[in-house]
Design an enzyme around this catalytic site. Sequence first.
Site, short mmCIF file in Angstrom:
data_model
loop_
_atom_site.label_atom_id
_atom_site.label_comp_id
_atom_site.label_asym_id
_atom_site.label_seq_id
_atom_site.Cartn_x
_atom_site.Cartn_y
_atom_site.Cartn_z
N ASN A 42 0.88 -1.16 0.00
CA ASN A 42 0.00 0.00 0.00
C ASN A 42 0.92 1.21 0.00
O ASN A 42 1.47 1.58 1.03
CB ASN A 42 -0.89 -0.02 1.25
CG ASN A 42 -1.71 1.25 1.40
OD1 ASN A 42 -1.80 2.05 0.47
ND2 ASN A 42 -2.31 1.45 2.57
N LYS A 46 0.33 4.26 -0.38
CA LYS A 46 -0.25 5.48 0.19
C LYS A 46 0.08 6.68 -0.71
O LYS A 46 0.06 6.54 -1.93
CB LYS A 46 0.23 5.67 1.64
CG LYS A 46 -0.04 4.41 2.49
CD LYS A 46 0.13 4.60 3.95
CE LYS A 46 -0.16 3.29 4.67
NZ LYS A 46 -0.14 3.39 6.09
N HIS A 96 -9.55 1.72 4.07
CA HIS A 96 -8.34 1.81 4.89
C HIS A 96 -8.60 2.75 6.06
O HIS A 96 -9.35 3.73 5.93
CB HIS A 96 -7.18 2.33 4.03
CG HIS A 96 -5.87 2.23 4.76
ND1 HIS A 96 -5.46 3.20 5.64
CD2 HIS A 96 -4.92 1.26 4.76
CE1 HIS A 96 -4.29 2.82 6.15
NE2 HIS A 96 -3.94 1.66 5.63
N GLU A 119 -6.97 5.08 7.27
CA GLU A 119 -6.69 6.50 6.99
C GLU A 119 -7.85 7.15 6.23
O GLU A 119 -8.14 8.33 6.42
CB GLU A 119 -5.36 6.62 6.21
CG GLU A 119 -4.18 6.33 7.13
CD GLU A 119 -2.99 5.69 6.47
OE1 GLU A 119 -2.85 5.76 5.24
OE2 GLU A 119 -2.17 5.10 7.21
N GLU A 138 -6.20 -4.61 10.06
CA GLU A 138 -5.16 -3.63 10.38
C GLU A 138 -5.52 -2.92 11.68
O GLU A 138 -6.31 -1.96 11.68
CB GLU A 138 -5.04 -2.61 9.25
CG GLU A 138 -4.64 -3.23 7.94
CD GLU A 138 -3.91 -2.24 7.03
OE1 GLU A 138 -2.80 -2.55 6.64
OE2 GLU A 138 -4.46 -1.16 6.77
N GLY A 157 2.03 2.11 10.86
CA GLY A 157 3.06 3.14 10.78
C GLY A 157 3.66 3.53 12.12
O GLY A 157 4.36 4.54 12.22
N SER A 161 2.80 -2.30 10.46
CA SER A 161 4.22 -2.45 10.77
C SER A 161 4.75 -3.86 10.49
O SER A 161 5.57 -4.38 11.23
CB SER A 161 4.50 -2.03 12.22
OG SER A 161 4.13 -0.68 12.41
#
Length: 251
Positions: A9, A11, A95, A97, A167, A173, A213
């Site tokens: 991904n 991003k 996702h 985010e 996730e 991250g 991660s």
Amino acid sequence: MRKKIIAGNWKMNVKPSETATLVKEVVEATKSFTNVEVVCCTPAIDIPAAVAAAAGTHVGIGAENAHWEEKGAFTGEISTGMLVDAGAKYVIIGHSERRQYFGETDETVNKRARAVISAGLTAIVCVGETLEEREAGKLVEVIERQMNVGLKDVTPADCERLVIAYEPVWAIGTGKTATPDQAQEVHALIRATLAKLVGADVAETVRIQYGGSMKPGNAAELLAKKDIDGGLIGGAALKAADFAGIVAAGN
Ligand code: PGA
């Protein structure tokens, strides 16, 4: 046997002019790991370059979002038809985010996921709890809601083009990874919840990725777990060697 699927991904990290190089490095670094499905999900503007660089190879290209309508007055959005036309095969949906910064809800996740699957693309539907939700004892409730609403009206036949990514938001991250046992526990819950929606036999065929991660150093122990069928990789997908290390662990 579910074939493991490792998807990058990217991003908002790679420019169109940088795309072909990274895709070609990924192709080269992963070509001997034939037991794994390898995917790079890129910013929409990178997709044509990524598709061209991956043409004729084992690497599939995906997008990071798609709108549910076919066309029309939706400034800034991208349709599934456009992605098909550009040669994408996968789309990440929901996702964290997108949920956190762009108002994505379980209802819009559902609309997007169904549009993606109907277009013949594979939807990678993301679920996962925040740290506050986990600490408040709401893990099961949150995952069940994200699954039940996000996958409403997804049929057993649709599941051929469905991947789920677990996730935990607190692991994305941050360098904090869920332990293999913590992840497996939620993956089993996801599969059980999916079984109620589409039947146990079909639920057994759907790949559930872990994301948050994941790195070459922790991938093997995560991927060894019964219900962990791959990874959705952010930071480590930006370096072909690191990404390939994760693919190798899944091979
Ligand atoms: P990360 O991101 O690997 O950088 O934690 C994963 C993701 O957000 O998909």
